[in-house]
Design a protein around this motif. Structure first.
Motif, short mmCIF file in Angstrom:
data_model
loop_
_atom_site.label_atom_id
_atom_site.label_comp_id
_atom_site.label_asym_id
_atom_site.label_seq_id
_atom_site.Cartn_x
_atom_site.Cartn_y
_atom_site.Cartn_z
N GLY A 372 0.79 -1.22 0.00
CA GLY A 372 0.00 0.00 0.00
C GLY A 372 0.82 1.27 0.00
N THR A 373 0.18 2.33 0.49
CA THR A 373 0.73 3.68 0.37
C THR A 373 1.78 4.02 1.42
OG1 THR A 373 0.03 6.01 0.15
CG2 THR A 373 -1.06 4.70 1.85
N GLY A 374 1.84 3.22 2.51
CA GLY A 374 2.71 3.55 3.64
C GLY A 374 4.18 3.64 3.26
N MET A 375 4.92 4.50 3.97
CA MET A 375 6.34 4.69 3.67
C MET A 375 7.13 3.41 3.91
SD MET A 375 7.80 6.91 6.90
CE MET A 375 9.52 6.38 6.83
N VAL A 376 8.25 3.28 3.19
CA VAL A 376 9.11 2.09 3.32
C VAL A 376 10.02 2.30 4.52
CG1 VAL A 376 10.99 0.78 2.25
CG2 VAL A 376 9.00 1.47 0.88
N LYS A 377 10.08 1.28 5.36
CA LYS A 377 10.92 1.38 6.57
C LYS A 377 12.12 0.43 6.50
CE LYS A 377 7.60 0.68 9.59
NZ LYS A 377 6.93 0.68 10.90
N GLY A 378 12.11 -0.45 5.50
CA GLY A 378 13.20 -1.42 5.38
C GLY A 378 12.79 -2.60 4.53
N PHE A 379 13.48 -3.70 4.68
CA PHE A 379 13.22 -4.91 3.89
C PHE A 379 13.30 -6.15 4.77
CE2 PHE A 379 13.02 -3.05 -0.28
CZ PHE A 379 13.76 -1.87 -0.16
N THR A 380 12.52 -7.15 4.39
CA THR A 380 12.62 -8.46 5.07
C THR A 380 13.79 -9.22 4.46
OG1 THR A 380 11.25 -9.53 3.40
CG2 THR A 380 10.10 -8.58 5.29
N LEU A 381 14.69 -9.71 5.25
CA LEU A 381 15.85 -10.45 4.73
C LEU A 381 15.57 -11.94 4.57
CD1 LEU A 381 18.79 -8.77 6.72
CD2 LEU A 381 18.10 -8.39 4.32
N GLN A 382 14.36 -12.36 4.89
CA GLN A 382 13.97 -13.77 4.67
C GLN A 382 14.95 -14.74 5.30
OE1 GLN A 382 10.86 -12.34 3.39
NE2 GLN A 382 10.91 -14.41 2.58
N GLY A 383 15.45 -14.38 6.49
CA GLY A 383 16.36 -15.30 7.19
C GLY A 383 17.78 -15.28 6.63
N ARG A 384 18.06 -14.40 5.68
CA ARG A 384 19.38 -14.38 5.00
C ARG A 384 20.33 -13.39 5.69
NH1 ARG A 384 18.96 -16.84 0.02
NH2 ARG A 384 16.84 -17.41 -0.54
N GLU A 385 20.90 -13.84 6.81
CA GLU A 385 21.82 -12.98 7.56
C GLU A 385 22.99 -12.53 6.68
OE1 GLU A 385 23.22 -10.53 10.23
OE2 GLU A 385 21.34 -11.66 10.51
N ALA A 386 23.40 -13.40 5.76
CA ALA A 386 24.57 -13.09 4.91
C ALA A 386 24.29 -11.91 3.98
CB ALA A 386 24.94 -14.33 4.09
N CYS A 387 23.02 -11.56 3.81
CA CYS A 387 22.69 -10.43 2.94
C CYS A 387 22.58 -9.12 3.72
CB CYS A 387 21.36 -10.70 2.21
SG CYS A 387 21.48 -12.03 1.00
N ARG A 388 22.67 -9.21 5.06
CA ARG A 388 22.47 -7.99 5.86
C ARG A 388 23.51 -6.92 5.50
NH1 ARG A 388 19.77 -6.86 10.23
NH2 ARG A 388 19.33 -9.02 10.79
N GLY A 389 24.77 -7.29 5.38
CA GLY A 389 25.83 -6.32 5.07
C GLY A 389 25.55 -5.55 3.78
N PRO A 390 25.45 -6.26 2.64
CA PRO A 390 25.20 -5.52 1.38
C PRO A 390 23.88 -4.76 1.37
CG PRO A 390 25.23 -7.93 1.04
CD PRO A 390 25.75 -7.68 2.43
N MET A 391 22.84 -5.31 2.04
CA MET A 391 21.56 -4.57 2.06
C MET A 391 21.67 -3.31 2.93
SD MET A 391 19.27 -5.56 0.02
CE MET A 391 17.72 -4.90 0.67
N ALA A 392 22.44 -3.40 4.01
CA ALA A 392 22.65 -2.21 4.86
C ALA A 392 23.37 -1.13 4.04
CB ALA A 392 23.45 -2.59 6.09
N GLN A 393 24.30 -1.58 3.20
CA GLN A 393 25.02 -0.65 2.33
C GLN A 393 24.06 -0.01 1.32
OE1 GLN A 393 28.31 -2.67 0.41
NE2 GLN A 393 28.41 -1.06 -1.19
N ALA A 394 23.17 -0.84 0.79
CA ALA A 394 22.24 -0.36 -0.25
C ALA A 394 21.26 0.67 0.30
CB ALA A 394 21.48 -1.55 -0.84
#
Ligand SMILES: [Zn+2]
Length: 496
Positions: A372-394
């Motif tokens: 919906g219209t609500g502001m984006v606050k982040g993303f679900t990493l789907q249990g993928r801790e290894a993606c936290r670093g690059p997503m934090a960078q993004a």
């Protein structure tokens, strides 16, 4: 002319004005969207400013909702929206614009639905047929019976009582202990559902009513996981909470309650194909590596599908517009995909994953917007801790805009899920709920009136910048089918 002293005149005027605006508008809630004092002179900063100053998201949502309208998969209106989206991608300079077809099965069109009490207060009330269930073939009449059986064993207890009855299937005051959690065996769950449907038909029940789960007269739309009229079970509908609870109270009086019910939906004569609309900005350095930015263009049909999901679709096109307007050339390809069939079980994204299985390794990440219209606050990493670093960078360029949340939460029920299950880093946007779940989601309330423009614009900024940063970063996000603990008989393709 009667002269009225001025003080009295003032009071009379106030009363007059009050009469004209009986409900003074509530003071708008303060926006949760932080205001950026300045825009860094970086590609991300330029994207942020371009969208803040020139976003076209609201106009696109209004066009999809007010001009085209509800976009049920299999309908002409969705085809119209897909043609428009393709033309928009062309107007905005995307490359390789095309539609990808997949077999959908029989289409379904809503007809005229209605219910009327034949006993007691004789009131007419709203019912919304569950999609892809059989019609009642005109008005049917029957006595109501509460059948709050939760599984086949409980249903068998009603043997011999169901002939000619219209069943109430929800018991909001159920005090029984919850059933033991099922294993992860979805097939067993489906088999039991089919056995329950067959029993109800064999026992001669006429139709089944379910409470919509939201009050204030809100209806609810769902259905279509199965699109085979032979297996579609009884005519079925959702009833808003207020009339549904009225029926329960009348039944509790231990008097016969009779209802007239009309459900007028129709299956298409022949199976149809459905389509995903695709366009891209080719990467300048690694064109074979892809960042996929997507949303579903199909919607339910009680409202105009404004917040589910014209908002996400408009944001995907806005990202394309802003990237072009700023002249940014991504290193990796950014692919814009408007899926269909999401509401019937993520059908478009599942078809996409199947059709592109050989190329899935080339996907850097998938980003989906669908709340919906609500502001984006982040993303679900789907249990993928290894993606936290690059997503934090993004999302770093977006932290000041309120995009900080990278939850390990595993969320299904929208178009990132089939990619995630195939081992691709695929994330859904975490958003401010606004009045999505309590209001617009699948209801007759889903109109652009419920847009919150500054939050929607922030959402476009968030999705465009995250996609850009993922397309630019040197490293790749790790793939891999994430072995997560099973969580009950989850329907892996239940839509949101
Ligand atoms: Zn949705």
């Amino acid at each position: 002319m009667l002269r009225i002293p001025s003080a009295l005149a003032g009071l009379a005027l106030a009363a007059l004005l009050q009469a004209q605006t009986p409900f003074p508008p509530a003071a708008p809630a303060p926006s949760p969207v932080p205001i950026l004092k300045e825009y860094p002179d970086t590609p991300a900063g330029r994207l942020l400013r371009e969208i803040k100053d020139h976003a076209e998201v609201v106009a696109r949502v209004e066009y999809l909702s007010d001009v085209i309208g509800p976009r049920l998969t299999g309908s002409d209106r969705l085809r119209q929206a897909q043609a428009w989206a393709g033309a928009e991608m062309a107007r905005l300079g995307a490359a390789n614009i095309h539609e990808e077809a997949y077999d959908f099965g029989l289409a379904w069109t809503r007809g005229t639905d209605g219910a009327r009490l034949l006993t007691h207060n004789g009131i007419r009330f709203r019912v919304d047929q569950q999609a892809w269930t059989p019609a009642t073939r005109g008005a049917i009449q029957g006595e109501l019976l509460l059948v709050d059986a939760r599984n086949l064993a409980e249903l068998l207890a009603f043997k011999g009582q169901l002939k000619g009855k219209i069943l109430l299937r929800t018991n909001p005051d159920d005090k029984r202990p919850p059933l033991a959690r099922r294993g992860a065996d979805f097939a067993a769950y489906q088999a039991e559902q089919a056995a329950m449907t067959q029993f109800l038909q064999e026992e001669g029940a006429l139709a089944a009513l379910t409470m919509s789960g939201r009050k204030n007269g809100l209806g609810f739309a769902s259905g279509g996981a199965g699109r085979d009229p032979q297996k579609a079970g009884l005519p079925a509908a959702y009833v808003p909470q207020e009339p549904y609870k009225m029926l329960l109270r009348l039944l509790a009086r231990k008097e016969p309650v009779k209802l007239e019910l009309t459900l007028g939906g129709a299956f298409s004569k022949a199976p149809v194909q459905a389509f995903n609309v695709v366009g891209e900005l080719r990467g300048s350095e690694r064109p074979d590596e892809v960042v996929l930015l997507g949303a579903h263009l199909d919607s339910w049909d009680l409202g105009t599908g404004a917040t589910d999901n014209a908002t996400g679709s408009a944001i995907v096109l806005e990202a394309l517009r802003a990237l072009q307007a700023t002249g940014l050339k991504p290193k990796r390809t950014i692919r814009f995909v408007l899926f269909s069939g999401e509401e019937q079980g993520l059908l478009g994204s599942r078809a996409y994953v199947e059709a592109h299985r050989a190329e899935l390794d080339a996907i850097q990440a998938v980003l989906i917007h669908d709340m919906g219209t609500g502001m984006v606050k982040g993303f679900t990493l789907q249990g993928r801790e290894a993606c936290r670093g690059p997503m934090a960078q993004a999302i770093a360029p977006l932290n000041d805009l309120g995009v900080k949340d990278l939850s390990l939460r595993v969320m299904g029920s929208t178009d990132h899920a089939p990619f995630d299950r195939a081992g691709v880093p695929a994330f859904a946007a975490i958003q401010e709920p606004a009045d999505y779940f309590l209001g617009t989601h699948h209801s007759q309330m889903d109109y652009p009136d419920h847009l919150v423009p500054d939050q929607l614009v922030q959402g476009a900024q968030a999705m465009a910048v995250t996609a850009w940063e993922l397309a630019e970063m040197p490293g790749r996000l790790p793939h891999g089918v994430n072995l997560r603990p099973p969580t009950g008989a989850v329907n892996p393709s239940a839509p949101r």
